[in-house]
Design a protein around this motif. Structure first.
Motif, PDB file in Angstrom:
ATOM      1  N   CYS A 176       3.750   1.144  -0.865  1.00  0.00           N
ATOM      2  CA  CYS A 176       3.329   2.285  -0.042  1.00  0.00           C
ATOM      3  C   CYS A 176       4.389   2.608   1.005  1.00  0.00           C
ATOM      4  O   CYS A 176       4.636   3.777   1.317  1.00  0.00           O
ATOM      5  CB  CYS A 176       2.006   1.982   0.650  1.00  0.00           C
ATOM      6  SG  CYS A 176       0.651   1.872  -0.518  1.00  0.00           S
ATOM      7  N   LEU A 190      -3.064  -7.753  -2.409  1.00  0.00           N
ATOM      8  CA  LEU A 190      -3.220  -6.311  -2.274  1.00  0.00           C
ATOM      9  C   LEU A 190      -4.019  -5.995  -1.017  1.00  0.00           C
ATOM     10  O   LEU A 190      -4.787  -6.813  -0.527  1.00  0.00           O
ATOM     11  CB  LEU A 190      -3.937  -5.741  -3.499  1.00  0.00           C
ATOM     12  CG  LEU A 190      -3.220  -5.897  -4.844  1.00  0.00           C
ATOM     13  CD1 LEU A 190      -4.085  -5.349  -5.968  1.00  0.00           C
ATOM     14  CD2 LEU A 190      -1.863  -5.208  -4.829  1.00  0.00           C
ATOM     15  N   GLU A 201      -2.166   6.182  -3.671  1.00  0.00           N
ATOM     16  CA  GLU A 201      -3.059   5.082  -4.082  1.00  0.00           C
ATOM     17  C   GLU A 201      -3.849   4.515  -2.900  1.00  0.00           C
ATOM     18  O   GLU A 201      -4.909   3.921  -3.090  1.00  0.00           O
ATOM     19  CB  GLU A 201      -2.280   3.962  -4.791  1.00  0.00           C
ATOM     20  CG  GLU A 201      -1.274   3.208  -3.934  1.00  0.00           C
ATOM     21  CD  GLU A 201       0.135   3.784  -4.004  1.00  0.00           C
ATOM     22  OE1 GLU A 201       1.084   3.036  -3.725  1.00  0.00           O
ATOM     23  OE2 GLU A 201       0.277   4.984  -4.340  1.00  0.00           O
ATOM     24  N   VAL A 202      -3.360   4.712  -1.672  1.00  0.00           N
ATOM     25  CA  VAL A 202      -4.112   4.247  -0.497  1.00  0.00           C
ATOM     26  C   VAL A 202      -5.400   5.052  -0.371  1.00  0.00           C
ATOM     27  O   VAL A 202      -6.469   4.516  -0.111  1.00  0.00           O
ATOM     28  CB  VAL A 202      -3.267   4.404   0.798  1.00  0.00           C
ATOM     29  CG1 VAL A 202      -4.066   3.962   2.017  1.00  0.00           C
ATOM     30  CG2 VAL A 202      -1.982   3.608   0.699  1.00  0.00           C
ATOM     31  N   CYS A 231      -7.796   4.160  -3.285  1.00  0.00           N
ATOM     32  CA  CYS A 231      -8.416   2.865  -3.025  1.00  0.00           C
ATOM     33  C   CYS A 231      -9.490   3.008  -1.952  1.00  0.00           C
ATOM     34  O   CYS A 231     -10.591   2.500  -2.079  1.00  0.00           O
ATOM     35  CB  CYS A 231      -7.347   1.879  -2.560  1.00  0.00           C
ATOM     36  SG  CYS A 231      -8.028   0.333  -1.966  1.00  0.00           S
ATOM     37  N   PRO A 247       2.534   3.517  -8.823  1.00  0.00           N
ATOM     38  CA  PRO A 247       3.237   2.496  -8.026  1.00  0.00           C
ATOM     39  C   PRO A 247       4.056   1.539  -8.895  1.00  0.00           C
ATOM     40  O   PRO A 247       5.094   1.040  -8.456  1.00  0.00           O
ATOM     41  CB  PRO A 247       2.103   1.751  -7.315  1.00  0.00           C
ATOM     42  CG  PRO A 247       0.920   2.650  -7.377  1.00  0.00           C
ATOM     43  CD  PRO A 247       1.081   3.480  -8.620  1.00  0.00           C
ATOM     44  N   TYR A 251      -4.118  -1.828  -3.018  1.00  0.00           N
ATOM     45  CA  TYR A 251      -2.786  -1.250  -3.160  1.00  0.00           C
ATOM     46  C   TYR A 251      -1.738  -2.226  -2.637  1.00  0.00           C
ATOM     47  O   TYR A 251      -2.037  -3.099  -1.808  1.00  0.00           O
ATOM     48  CB  TYR A 251      -2.693   0.089  -2.407  1.00  0.00           C
ATOM     49  CG  TYR A 251      -2.949  -0.006  -0.917  1.00  0.00           C
ATOM     50  CD1 TYR A 251      -1.911  -0.319  -0.024  1.00  0.00           C
ATOM     51  CD2 TYR A 251      -4.220   0.213  -0.372  1.00  0.00           C
ATOM     52  CE1 TYR A 251      -2.139  -0.414   1.341  1.00  0.00           C
ATOM     53  CE2 TYR A 251      -4.454   0.117   0.992  1.00  0.00           C
ATOM     54  CZ  TYR A 251      -3.407  -0.198   1.848  1.00  0.00           C
ATOM     55  OH  TYR A 251      -3.630  -0.296   3.194  1.00  0.00           O
ATOM     56  N   THR A 269      -6.690  -3.285   1.085  1.00  0.00           N
ATOM     57  CA  THR A 269      -7.739  -2.290   0.818  1.00  0.00           C
ATOM     58  C   THR A 269      -8.016  -1.437   2.062  1.00  0.00           C
ATOM     59  O   THR A 269      -8.765  -0.476   1.996  1.00  0.00           O
ATOM     60  CB  THR A 269      -9.057  -2.972   0.393  1.00  0.00           C
ATOM     61  OG1 THR A 269      -9.408  -3.944   1.382  1.00  0.00           O
ATOM     62  CG2 THR A 269      -8.914  -3.649  -0.959  1.00  0.00           C
TER      63      THR A 269
END
Length: 544
Positions: free
Chosen positions: A212, A174, A188-189, A192, A275, A207, A176
């Motif tokens: 994305c 993932l 979600e970006v 996070c 996601p 993420y 960050t």
């Protein structure tokens, strides 16, 4: 960074242009092999110290860009990687030159393109991104600025400065790092980023870069179809996004109403806020809208008729002088236009610094001038008492500006969108109709002082700060206005408005070019439209 940092002297190629593209810590120039004139390719020069100091990027990320681009640059819809090298100060990357320029410079703001054209470019985008993902690479910055065209009109994905390896030898990881542009970024970006940047919030798990990218591709498809983004950013700061969330993707916003009903479920699948439930490439490629028949597309994803596609795209560009200037997004419901949000800290920071690498170091290459090589009548245009030149009827025998009827950028000003027959009759390829230079340009019959005053007034109305008129007249040009502002979605945008004299025989017009340096090409197009509408009395339009 100072001018004491010249570009490397021992380059294995010859640079043949000034700067043609520029980022926060890089400059792009055209080059050719040392002993040949072809092929022309692009070279990205990265100032390593400047990038690390101002670009919020590590030396490792710069090395990663080279490594990942070379790993995936062998697909027809991805800018091809050729070679790399470096000295103590600079790293350079030689790559394919996308001669067609920005795709989104050729798309009308607030209108978009036809369903067939949107479908054609979307399938090419998905082809490129899915190939990238099959190699374990996530782009993390898919947006119009990074979607270019070849000279034949095919889509090319560019700029791997924020790319990451999310899968290697069967292991996934993932991310960050905060990456992307606010309107195109996945929610979600931001979540996070907020949790990892706050001391008190628990550390976010990260993420998935590939998921994305799929979200961003969904936003790009939305923009292709309606000429606008669905929201400023996918956070509670945007009422459009809040409504999308609240109605589970069935937004009643005007922009969503413009979309073909058959594409809605595809967009909702790609832009699923969870996601884990977001569409995969298999879902996308099996969706009825993706598999729809398209007369512009062959079975193997090629262009069936480049001239037809180019003609349709050029016909889609239209300046409506009866319209008022538009902003990208509407004012929040129930609020006053002047009632700005005091808490600007709620907006997340941009990926790149707001001040690109300095202008002195990189002399911006001017776009090509229109050729006035036709034989012109020597008759002088009628001058008005204030020094302006009267608007003249185009198309009459021996008219001094008849060649402008064949200039592609002029078709956007005609009352009914049409492409000159002279262009289509002699066209052999896509770029013969849709030129590789930007179409954000117009001609004026006014004198230089009058035009500069008119442009200055228009920019003032649009709240764009510029110096006094007396300071924007130059010796080399009739005028040069630097533009640095925020676009309608509060993203940074800057460029130049360059004014030159266009001479045909003994007659002359002023040519006004809007050259984007940084920012979303569709937002730059909208900015150009707004200025032109406010300057409509000074725009030269050939008669039908």
């Amino acid at each position: 960074m100072s001018q004491l940092d010249p570009l490397p002297s021992d380059l294995p190629f010859r640079i043949i242009s000034k700067t043609i593209g520029r980022g926060a810590y890089a400059s792009i120039k055209k080059a050719i092999p040392p002993h040949d004139t072809t092929p022309i390719f692009a070279v990205k020069f990265i100032h390593k110290a400047y990038a690390v100091k101002h670009g919020r990027i590590s030396a490792k990320q710069i090395a990663m860009e080279v490594s990942l681009h070379s790993h995936i640059g062998q697909h027809p819809n991805i800018i091809e990687w050729f070679a790399t090298g470096e000295d103590a100060i600079w790293k350079w990357i030689a790559m394919e030159y996308a001669e067609g320029g920005d795709l989104f410079d050729k798309i009308e703001a607030d209108v978009g393109v036809s369903e067939d054209i949107a479908h054609f470019y979307f399938t090419q985008l998905i082809s490129g991104v899915s190939y990238m993902h099959s190699k374990g690479v996530g782009h993390r910055d898919i947006k119009p600025e990074n979607i270019l065209l070849s000279d034949s009109g095919n889509l090319k994905i560019a700029d791997f400065g924020l790319a990451t390896l999310f899968e290697y030898q069967g292991q996934t990881k993932l991310s960050t790092t905060m990456c992307g542009s606010p309107p195109y970024i996945a929610p979600e970006v931001i979540s996070c980023s907020k949790s990892t940047q706050s001391r008190h919030a628990p550390k976010g798990s990260g993420y998935a870069a590939n998921l994305c990218d799929i979200w961003s591709c969904g936003v790009v498809l939305f923009v292709l179809l309606v000429g606008n983004t669905p929201w400023d950013e996918p956070t509670a700061q945007s009422w459009e996004f809040e409504e999308y969330l609240g109605k589970k993707g069935r937004s009643t916003d005007d922009l969503w109403q413009k979309l073909p009903s058959s594409v809605l479920s595809l967009l909702r699948g790609m832009m699923n806020v969870d996601p884990r439930k977001r569409f995969s490439f298999n879902h996308i490629k099996q969706h009825p809208w993706y598999t729809r028949r398209n007369p512009l597309l062959t079975a193997d994803g090629k262009m069936t008729d480049p001239l037809s596609l180019a003609t349709q795209m050029l016909e889609g560009l239209r300046i409506d002088f009866s319209q008022q200037p538009t902003s990208s997004q509407r004012v929040q419901r129930g609020s006053d236009a002047m009632d700005l949000d005091d808490d600007h800290t709620t907006r997340f920071s941009f990926t790149q610094p707001e001040t690109p690498i300095n202008d002195v170091m990189f002399d911006w290459e001017r776009p090509p001038r229109v050729n006035a090589t036709t034989a012109f009548s020597a008759s002088q245009p009628t001058r008005t008492s204030d020094g302006g030149i009267c608007t003249m009827t185009n198309g009459s025998a021996g008219h001094p500006f008849e060649s402008l009827a064949d200039e592609p950028s002029m078709s956007q000003f005609t009352p009914a969108p049409s492409v000159p027959l002279s262009l289509t009759q002699h066209a052999r390829r896509f770029r013969d109709i849709v030129p590789n230079y930007s179409l954000t340009r117009f001609f004026s019959h006014l004198s230089s002082p009058l035009l500069l005053q008119m442009l200055s007034d228009a920019l003032h109305q649009l709240n764009v700060p510029i110096p006094p008129v007396s300071q924007i007249q130059g010796r080399e040009h009739a005028g040069w206005i630097k533009v640095k502002t925020l676009d309608g979605r509060q993203c940074s945008m800057n460029g130049d408005i360059v004014i030159d004299t266009y001479i045909a025989g003994e007659a002359e017009l002023l040519e006004v070019r809007f050259v984007k340096v940084k920012g979303d090409p569709l937002e730059w197009r909208r900015f150009f439209k707004n200025v032109v509408v406010l300057c409509k009395d000074g725009v030269y339009v050939p008669s039908a």
